[in-house]
Design a protein around this motif. Structure first.
Motif, PDB file in Angstrom:
ATOM      1  N   PRO A 233       9.242  12.141   4.197  1.00  0.00           N
ATOM      2  CA  PRO A 233       8.541  10.924   4.627  1.00  0.00           C
ATOM      3  C   PRO A 233       9.085   9.696   3.895  1.00  0.00           C
ATOM      4  CG  PRO A 233       6.997  12.693   4.169  1.00  0.00           C
ATOM      5  CD  PRO A 233       8.327  13.155   3.673  1.00  0.00           C
ATOM      6  N   THR A 234       9.035   8.562   4.555  1.00  0.00           N
ATOM      7  CA  THR A 234       9.535   7.311   3.987  1.00  0.00           C
ATOM      8  C   THR A 234       8.397   6.527   3.343  1.00  0.00           C
ATOM      9  OG1 THR A 234      11.267   7.186   5.673  1.00  0.00           O
ATOM     10  CG2 THR A 234      10.745   5.152   4.494  1.00  0.00           C
ATOM     11  N   VAL A 235       8.605   6.095   2.109  1.00  0.00           N
ATOM     12  CA  VAL A 235       7.618   5.275   1.406  1.00  0.00           C
ATOM     13  C   VAL A 235       7.753   3.839   1.872  1.00  0.00           C
ATOM     14  CG1 VAL A 235       6.838   4.435  -0.836  1.00  0.00           C
ATOM     15  CG2 VAL A 235       7.692   6.779  -0.602  1.00  0.00           C
ATOM     16  N   ARG A 236       6.619   3.214   2.213  1.00  0.00           N
ATOM     17  CA  ARG A 236       6.622   1.814   2.640  1.00  0.00           C
ATOM     18  C   ARG A 236       5.572   1.051   1.843  1.00  0.00           C
ATOM     19  NH1 ARG A 236       9.543   0.714   7.113  1.00  0.00           N
ATOM     20  NH2 ARG A 236       8.284  -1.100   7.684  1.00  0.00           N
ATOM     21  N   VAL A 237       5.800  -0.234   1.633  1.00  0.00           N
ATOM     22  CA  VAL A 237       4.932  -1.079   0.813  1.00  0.00           C
ATOM     23  C   VAL A 237       4.046  -1.929   1.720  1.00  0.00           C
ATOM     24  CG1 VAL A 237       4.843  -2.865  -0.979  1.00  0.00           C
ATOM     25  CG2 VAL A 237       6.703  -1.173  -0.978  1.00  0.00           C
ATOM     26  N   THR A 238       2.759  -1.952   1.435  1.00  0.00           N
ATOM     27  CA  THR A 238       1.820  -2.760   2.210  1.00  0.00           C
ATOM     28  C   THR A 238       1.741  -4.175   1.625  1.00  0.00           C
ATOM     29  OG1 THR A 238      -0.085  -2.223   0.822  1.00  0.00           O
ATOM     30  CG2 THR A 238       0.449  -0.683   2.617  1.00  0.00           C
ATOM     31  N   PRO A 239       1.176  -5.126   2.366  1.00  0.00           N
ATOM     32  CA  PRO A 239       0.975  -6.474   1.803  1.00  0.00           C
ATOM     33  C   PRO A 239       0.156  -6.449   0.507  1.00  0.00           C
ATOM     34  CG  PRO A 239       0.728  -6.543   4.171  1.00  0.00           C
ATOM     35  CD  PRO A 239       0.855  -5.086   3.805  1.00  0.00           C
ATOM     36  N   LYS A 240      -0.864  -5.578   0.446  1.00  0.00           N
ATOM     37  CA  LYS A 240      -1.657  -5.468  -0.777  1.00  0.00           C
ATOM     38  C   LYS A 240      -0.801  -4.971  -1.925  1.00  0.00           C
ATOM     39  CE  LYS A 240      -5.797  -3.250  -2.703  1.00  0.00           C
ATOM     40  NZ  LYS A 240      -6.938  -2.333  -2.432  1.00  0.00           N
ATOM     41  N   GLY A 241       0.068  -3.976  -1.637  1.00  0.00           N
ATOM     42  CA  GLY A 241       0.961  -3.471  -2.669  1.00  0.00           C
ATOM     43  C   GLY A 241       1.957  -4.523  -3.115  1.00  0.00           C
ATOM     44  N   LEU A 242       2.419  -5.345  -2.182  1.00  0.00           N
ATOM     45  CA  LEU A 242       3.361  -6.409  -2.520  1.00  0.00           C
ATOM     46  C   LEU A 242       2.712  -7.428  -3.447  1.00  0.00           C
ATOM     47  CD1 LEU A 242       6.311  -6.985  -1.727  1.00  0.00           C
ATOM     48  CD2 LEU A 242       5.447  -8.572  -0.016  1.00  0.00           C
ATOM     49  N   ASP A 243       1.449  -7.736  -3.183  1.00  0.00           N
ATOM     50  CA  ASP A 243       0.716  -8.657  -4.071  1.00  0.00           C
ATOM     51  C   ASP A 243       0.641  -8.096  -5.486  1.00  0.00           C
ATOM     52  OD1 ASP A 243       0.298 -10.425  -2.017  1.00  0.00           O
ATOM     53  OD2 ASP A 243      -1.762  -9.793  -1.613  1.00  0.00           O
ATOM     54  N   ARG A 244       0.316  -6.798  -5.608  1.00  0.00           N
ATOM     55  CA  ARG A 244       0.199  -6.193  -6.926  1.00  0.00           C
ATOM     56  C   ARG A 244       1.544  -6.158  -7.642  1.00  0.00           C
ATOM     57  NH1 ARG A 244      -3.553  -3.065  -9.309  1.00  0.00           N
ATOM     58  NH2 ARG A 244      -4.899  -4.582  -8.301  1.00  0.00           N
ATOM     59  N   LEU A 245       2.625  -5.876  -6.910  1.00  0.00           N
ATOM     60  CA  LEU A 245       3.956  -5.872  -7.516  1.00  0.00           C
ATOM     61  C   LEU A 245       4.338  -7.272  -7.979  1.00  0.00           C
ATOM     62  CD1 LEU A 245       5.803  -3.491  -5.049  1.00  0.00           C
ATOM     63  CD2 LEU A 245       5.320  -3.028  -7.451  1.00  0.00           C
ATOM     64  N   ALA A 246       3.941  -8.277  -7.202  1.00  0.00           N
ATOM     65  CA  ALA A 246       4.254  -9.656  -7.591  1.00  0.00           C
ATOM     66  C   ALA A 246       3.607 -10.016  -8.921  1.00  0.00           C
ATOM     67  CB  ALA A 246       3.798 -10.631  -6.500  1.00  0.00           C
ATOM     68  N   GLU A 247       2.404  -9.461  -9.169  1.00  0.00           N
ATOM     69  CA  GLU A 247       1.738  -9.715 -10.446  1.00  0.00           C
ATOM     70  C   GLU A 247       2.489  -9.082 -11.611  1.00  0.00           C
ATOM     71  OE1 GLU A 247      -2.151  -8.158  -9.936  1.00  0.00           O
ATOM     72  OE2 GLU A 247      -2.795  -9.713  -8.536  1.00  0.00           O
TER      73      GLU A 247
END
Length: 261
Positions: A233-247
């Motif tokens: 399976p391919t791992v994909r990043v959600t908008p919520k995950g992107l926000d957390r990574l940005a922090e």
């Protein structure tokens, strides 16, 4: 209906039946990006320290997973216990930022609990003030999120998530951070979102449950000898995950090249 005098700030802190302010191990896990099982283990392993500031209550709460409704144990912590727990955590920008929000939330809740009860016109006036404050806070949140959404929406697929390579590009375009697909995978591993097994990356159930990552199931393929196989399976990043990574971006400022396959 919950009394207007005891609504907590951003729901980081609530009150119990005796009117005491508390937070939970689940709130702290979500705010710091640490897996809840690890936060709960910190409490259990140091229970003697925490009980110096009062008894620690545990509740069993249901939660939904892809496999159906399950149950987990959650610790209820007062201000002193929550503060002690935060000191046991490794400091980073996300943890420090959450500490400040939690302190403010406890202070606001305790002020509300100590305020005299209002009735009649005074209660109506307080309710109107609270409603206006909530609207102003929501307006500010919308203003802060709008530029971010506009910059990242081109990277999102039809389902709202994106590949890890595209997530790295989105983070680069927003913050100018020198990162790529491989380093982003390693960062997510540090956060407890992914694990590397059998030569490929897999999402942790914690990250999927919290809505940080999504999983794309791949279609079967065929080898030259005619045997079929199903790719990982391919791992994909959600908008919520992107926000957390940005922090967490300050910890991503490292040099070197990444492959963007």
């Amino acid at each position: 209906m919950q009394d207007i005098n005891v609504i907590s700030h951003s729901m980081l802190v609530d009150r119990d039946e005796q009117g005491n302010a508390f937070t939970t191990s689940l709130v702290i896990a979500d705010g710091t990006g640490v897996q809840h099982k690890n936060v709960l283990e910190m409490v259990k392993s140091n229970i003697g320290d925490f009980e110096e500031f009062g008894g620690v209550a545990f509740q069993t709460r249901p939660f939904e997973t892809a496999g159906g409704v399950q149950e987990r144990k959650v610790a209820l912590l007062n201000r002193e216990q929550a503060t002690l727990l935060m000191t046991y955590m490794r400091n980073n920008d996300v943890v420090r930022g959450f500490k400040k929000r939690l302190v403010r939330a406890f202070s606001e809740m305790e002020k509300r609990l100590s305020a005299p009860a209002l009735s009649g016109p005074e209660l109506v006036a307080r309710a109107l003030i609270e409603a206006q404050n909530m609207l102003e806070e929501k307006d500010q949140q919308i203003k802060e999120l709008a530029p971010r959404a506009g910059a990242w929406e081109t990277f999102c697929g039809s389902s709202g998530d994106m590949s890890v390579a595209d997530a790295a590009k989105a983070l680069n375009s927003r913050r100018g951070v020198d990162t790529g697909r491989d380093r982003l995978f390693k960062k997510m591993q540090e956060l407890g979102w992914t694990t590397h097994c059998h030569g490929y990356w897999e999402p942790m159930q914690y990250a999927v449950e919290r809505g940080y990552l999504a999983v794309k199931v791949n279609m079967p393929q065929w080898k030259p000898n005619g045997e079929s196989f199903v790719p990982a399976p391919t791992v994909r990043v959600t908008p919520k995950g992107l926000d957390r990574l940005a922090e967490s971006l300050p910890t991503l400022r490292v040099g070197g090249a990444d492959s963007e396959q």
